[in-house]
Write an enzyme that holds these catalytic residues in place. Structure first.
Site, PDB file in Angstrom:
ATOM      1  N   HIS A  27       4.805  -1.316  -6.065  1.00 44.79           N
ATOM      2  CA  HIS A  27       5.245  -0.314  -5.096  1.00 44.79           C
ATOM      3  C   HIS A  27       4.588  -0.590  -3.755  1.00 44.79           C
ATOM      4  O   HIS A  27       3.526  -1.197  -3.662  1.00 44.79           O
ATOM      5  CB  HIS A  27       4.900   1.104  -5.570  1.00 44.79           C
ATOM      6  CG  HIS A  27       3.430   1.431  -5.493  1.00 44.79           C
ATOM      7  ND1 HIS A  27       2.845   1.929  -4.340  1.00 44.79           N
ATOM      8  CD2 HIS A  27       2.429   1.336  -6.406  1.00 44.79           C
ATOM      9  CE1 HIS A  27       1.552   2.124  -4.559  1.00 44.79           C
ATOM     10  NE2 HIS A  27       1.279   1.767  -5.797  1.00 44.79           N
ATOM     11  N   CYS A  28       5.256  -0.148  -2.674  1.00 44.38           N
ATOM     12  CA  CYS A  28       4.656  -0.185  -1.343  1.00 44.38           C
ATOM     13  C   CYS A  28       4.431   1.257  -0.923  1.00 44.38           C
ATOM     14  O   CYS A  28       4.270   2.134  -1.782  1.00 44.38           O
ATOM     15  CB  CYS A  28       5.532  -0.949  -0.359  1.00 44.38           C
ATOM     16  SG  CYS A  28       7.169  -0.229  -0.109  1.00 44.38           S
ATOM     17  N   SER A  29       4.400   1.542   0.355  1.00 46.66           N
ATOM     18  CA  SER A  29       4.061   2.893   0.802  1.00 46.66           C
ATOM     19  C   SER A  29       5.143   3.920   0.495  1.00 46.66           C
ATOM     20  O   SER A  29       4.859   5.118   0.418  1.00 46.66           O
ATOM     21  CB  SER A  29       3.782   2.887   2.312  1.00 46.66           C
ATOM     22  OG  SER A  29       4.883   2.344   3.013  1.00 46.66           O
TER      23      SER A  29
END
Length: 453
Positions: A27-29
């Site tokens: 996942h990213c932000s």
């Protein structure tokens, strides 16, 4: 009312084709990034209808599910629903029936290698930026023990960047991570660094004197060659001695190659890319920043903006600053926030107003996916406001030659990333560009937007 993250995760996993259809998850932000074995099994329409999902983007082997600010909670619940392997690519998966282009595979690879590095780089970079700001304001001396401790602690995330690249890349390629880190680590050993500085001669050949800490591209080339060497010896080695024989041969073959060929080649590639971007910027100047800012919403919607991340990281670690991607991102991010707030003030739809206010605030703080997928991509007039605000704000930022010193999504909370101890006006003009992007995008969206019947 608390959100039901378990129900959200169940809906995502079901419509992604089940955990067995996923070769890699991260996942990213704001997004869950699934590397998919067979995209035909992904039910995109049902994914989009899942409560809590803001949007879905498919690029090559990846299906990106946009969650927004609740991505970490959603990620943790998804992990409970299956065994998601780290690493592995579609090319290695015999069950994969999709025909994926080379460009899509390359983008998926870059995201898998560089996206996990962003939190450490951004956190360390913004800490250094705040320390520089405190020194600039006279609140702290650079000889203060607290400053020395925190500055060097933050610097560690960049100094050991080659090892971090080795870790994420070997994980993505499903290699022996410890061996990869150790072999790349040869390039930053203090004794090797000292020997290179003194003129390290091997077999009559003097190795190029390169400071490998902070470098990205040497590690990329070293791990690439290591992948094929490890794969070859895993195939031919007797199983009884594989545990020590394969790593030993990797050290014997790849370590010299790293210092003789791969390290210098990677270093010079990084220098060349940075030089080219700086030349492009110096030639086109403000036009390049403005144009990139204007097209960023469409690049982000397709995930193509991630291709610029290796350049940005390399530029900051080599040149010490970055002049194109991060400044353009500032104009775009704030324009997303301004456009959403313009819609919120104009619309009579209560649900849209609530979503636009939340997304607008997130955009101003540098998180644009809720704005992009929740509001602006769905309303053409709002997107017109984004492009106008980003373009004009980008013009101001480009004309002022703003420099960024941290690789992160620019926003209100991270404006310290534009602190330049040698040029105090850098952050002032960054705030001017911030204000212009916000005002223009808000005004255009407010004037043009109308509720649909």
């Amino acid at each position: 009312m608390a959100k039901d993250y378990k129900k959200l995760a169940e809906g995502i996993v079901k419509n992604i084709g089940g955990s067995e259809n996923v070769s890699h998850l991260e996942h990213c932000s704001t997004r869950l990034r699934f590397s998919i074995k067979n995209q035909a099994k992904v039910n995109v329409e049902e994914l989009k209808k899942t409560s809590g999902v803001l949007g879905v983007v498919q690029t090559g082997t990846q299906t990106q599910v946009i969650i927004g600010n609740d991505v970490i909670e959603a990620y943790e619940e998804v992990l409970k629903l299956g065994t998601f392997e780290a690493g592995g690519t579609v090319a290695d998966d015999k069950d994969s029936k999709q025909n994926v282009g080379l460009g899509a595979k390359a983008l998926d690879f870059l995201v898998g290698v560089f996206q996990p590095l962003v939190p450490a780089i951004a956190g360390a970079g913004i800490l250094k930026a705040f320390l520089s700001l405190f020194v600039l304001l006279g609140l702290l001396q650079n000889t203060n023990p607290v400053y020395i401790l925190l500055f060097n602690a933050a610097d560690a995330a960049l100094y050991f960047l080659p090892l971090m690249v080795a870790a994420t890349m070997s994980k993505k390629l499903n290699m022996n991570q410890v061996v990869a880190i150790a072999i790349v680590g040869v390039t930053i050993l203090p004794k090797i660094t000292a020997a290179l500085a003194e003129g390290f001669v091997v077999g009559g050949y003097t190795l190029q004197n390169i400071a490998y800490p902070y470098q990205v591209f040497p590690a990329l080339l070293i791990v690439t060659v290591l992948y094929f060497v490890e794969k070859f010896f895993n195939k031919i080695s007797p199983k009884a001695i594989r545990i020590f024989f394969v790593p030993m041969m990797c050290f014997v073959i790849v370590s010299p190659l790293a210092l003789f060929v791969l390290g210098p080649l990677g270093f010079n590639i990084g220098q060349l890319i940075t030089t080219f971007i700086l030349w492009l910027y110096n030639t086109l100047g403000w036009v390049a920043v403005a144009l990139l800012a204007a097209i960023l919403p469409f690049m982000i919607s397709m995930g193509m903006h991630k291709a610029l991340l290796p350049y940005a990281v390399s530029s900051i670690t080599n040149a010490g600053f970055e002049v194109l991607y991060m400044p353009a991102s500032l104009a775009h991010n704030i324009a997303e926030g301004g456009a959403c707030l313009g819609v919120a003030f104009k619309t009579k739809n209560e649900n849209l107003r609530a979503a636009a206010i939340s997304a607008g605030i997130s955009g101003i703080f540098g998180i644009t996916e809720p704005a992009l997928y929740g509001v602006t991509l769905q309303h053409r007039k709002a997107m017109t406001g984004v492009v106008a605000g980003a373009l004009i704000g980008g013009l101001v930022i480009g004309l002022a030659h703003i420099k960024a010193f941290v690789a992160m999504g620019p926003g209100l909370a991270g404006m310290a990333m534009f602190v330049d101890p040698t040029n105090p006006s850098n952050i002032i003009w960054a705030f001017v560009g911030f204000a212009v992007s916000l005002i223009v995008s808000f005004a255009v969206s407010f004037v043009l937007y109308k509720d649909e019947a």
